[in-house]
Design a protein around this motif. Structure first.
Motif, PDB file in Angstrom:
ATOM      1  N   SER A  55      -1.554  -7.968  -9.050  1.00  0.00           N
ATOM      2  CA  SER A  55      -2.725  -7.203  -9.444  1.00  0.00           C
ATOM      3  C   SER A  55      -2.705  -5.871  -8.709  1.00  0.00           C
ATOM      4  CB  SER A  55      -4.011  -7.977  -9.143  1.00  0.00           C
ATOM      5  OG  SER A  55      -4.134  -8.190  -7.745  1.00  0.00           O
ATOM      6  N   ARG A  56      -3.615  -4.996  -9.090  1.00  0.00           N
ATOM      7  CA  ARG A  56      -3.602  -3.660  -8.495  1.00  0.00           C
ATOM      8  C   ARG A  56      -5.023  -3.173  -8.293  1.00  0.00           C
ATOM      9  NH1 ARG A  56      -0.205   0.486 -11.803  1.00  0.00           N
ATOM     10  NH2 ARG A  56      -2.132   0.931 -12.911  1.00  0.00           N
ATOM     11  N   ASP A  57      -5.240  -2.491  -7.185  1.00  0.00           N
ATOM     12  CA  ASP A  57      -6.515  -1.828  -6.896  1.00  0.00           C
ATOM     13  C   ASP A  57      -6.218  -0.346  -6.785  1.00  0.00           C
ATOM     14  OD1 ASP A  57      -8.812  -0.694  -5.781  1.00  0.00           O
ATOM     15  OD2 ASP A  57      -9.277  -2.485  -4.613  1.00  0.00           O
ATOM     16  N   ASN A  58      -6.528   0.399  -7.839  1.00  0.00           N
ATOM     17  CA  ASN A  58      -6.198   1.828  -7.845  1.00  0.00           C
ATOM     18  C   ASN A  58      -6.970   2.589  -6.767  1.00  0.00           C
ATOM     19  OD1 ASN A  58      -4.345   1.638  -9.959  1.00  0.00           O
ATOM     20  ND2 ASN A  58      -5.923   1.930 -11.518  1.00  0.00           N
ATOM     21  N   ALA A  59      -8.193   2.175  -6.507  1.00  0.00           N
ATOM     22  CA  ALA A  59      -9.003   2.873  -5.506  1.00  0.00           C
ATOM     23  C   ALA A  59      -8.376   2.776  -4.121  1.00  0.00           C
ATOM     24  CB  ALA A  59     -10.417   2.297  -5.487  1.00  0.00           C
TER      25      ALA A  59
ATOM     26  N   THR B  17       1.072   7.511  -6.200  1.00  0.00           N
ATOM     27  CA  THR B  17       0.111   6.637  -6.884  1.00  0.00           C
ATOM     28  C   THR B  17       0.867   5.699  -7.807  1.00  0.00           C
ATOM     29  OG1 THR B  17      -0.208   8.326  -8.579  1.00  0.00           O
ATOM     30  CG2 THR B  17      -1.802   8.270  -6.785  1.00  0.00           C
ATOM     31  N   PHE B  18       0.453   4.443  -7.776  1.00  0.00           N
ATOM     32  CA  PHE B  18       1.170   3.409  -8.518  1.00  0.00           C
ATOM     33  C   PHE B  18       1.077   3.590 -10.025  1.00  0.00           C
ATOM     34  CE2 PHE B  18       2.979   0.852  -5.404  1.00  0.00           C
ATOM     35  CZ  PHE B  18       2.092   0.606  -4.366  1.00  0.00           C
TER      36      PHE B  18
ATOM     37  N   THR C 243       0.840  -1.191   0.000  1.00  0.00           N
ATOM     38  CA  THR C 243       0.000   0.000   0.000  1.00  0.00           C
ATOM     39  C   THR C 243       0.876   1.243   0.000  1.00  0.00           C
ATOM     40  OG1 THR C 243      -1.746  -1.173   1.167  1.00  0.00           O
ATOM     41  CG2 THR C 243      -1.818   1.237   1.212  1.00  0.00           C
ATOM     42  N   ALA C 244       0.533   2.161  -0.871  1.00  0.00           N
ATOM     43  CA  ALA C 244       1.319   3.382  -1.025  1.00  0.00           C
ATOM     44  C   ALA C 244       0.657   4.552  -0.312  1.00  0.00           C
ATOM     45  CB  ALA C 244       1.482   3.712  -2.500  1.00  0.00           C
TER      46      ALA C 244
END
Length: 126
Positions: A71-75, A28-29, A23-24
């Motif tokens: 995988s990635r969850d932008n939200a 933002t990734f 988690t960033a």
């Protein structure tokens, strides 16, 4: 404060699964390449995977190909490492890294401003 935090490590039996999170905060990734690493016997950490900032594609190391998935969850501003069919040799501390850079196969190569988490321990044992 800019940084990455890994979580999700723990003890799992051989053949089991875990999902690690990266988690960033403060970044933002979608602007950065993202890499997953684990400790190695040599001076450099072993590169497990690298996700390109250009096309979002991920390259995996042969040692984890077919078992691990990114995988990635932008939200949630979180990148995940789904680890299936875990083996005792997967026991390690796992790190994520992100930054302006590129992927050289499964290896994340930062150009400037890379960020690292402190790692999360995965133990595969019966």
């Amino acid at each position: 404060q800019l940084g990455l935090v890994e979580s999700g490590g723990g003890l799992v039996q051989p053949g089991g699964a875990l999902r690690l999170s990266c988690t960033a905060s403060g970044l933002t990734f979608d602007r950065y390449a993202v890499g997953w690493f684990r400790e190695a016997a040599g001076p450099e950490r072993e590169s497990i995977s690298c996700t390109s900032s250009n096309d979002g594609g991920t390259v995996y190391a042969d040692s984890v190909k077919g078992r691990f998935t990114v995988s990635r969850d932008n939200a949630k501003n979180t990148v995940y490492l789904q680890m299936n069919n875990l083996k005792p040799e997967d026991t390690n501390v796992y790190y994520c890294a992100a930054g302006v850079g590129y992927c050289l196969g499964p290896a994340f190569r930062p150009l400037r401003g890379d960020y690292w988490g402190k790692g999360t321990l995965v133990t595969v044992s019966s």
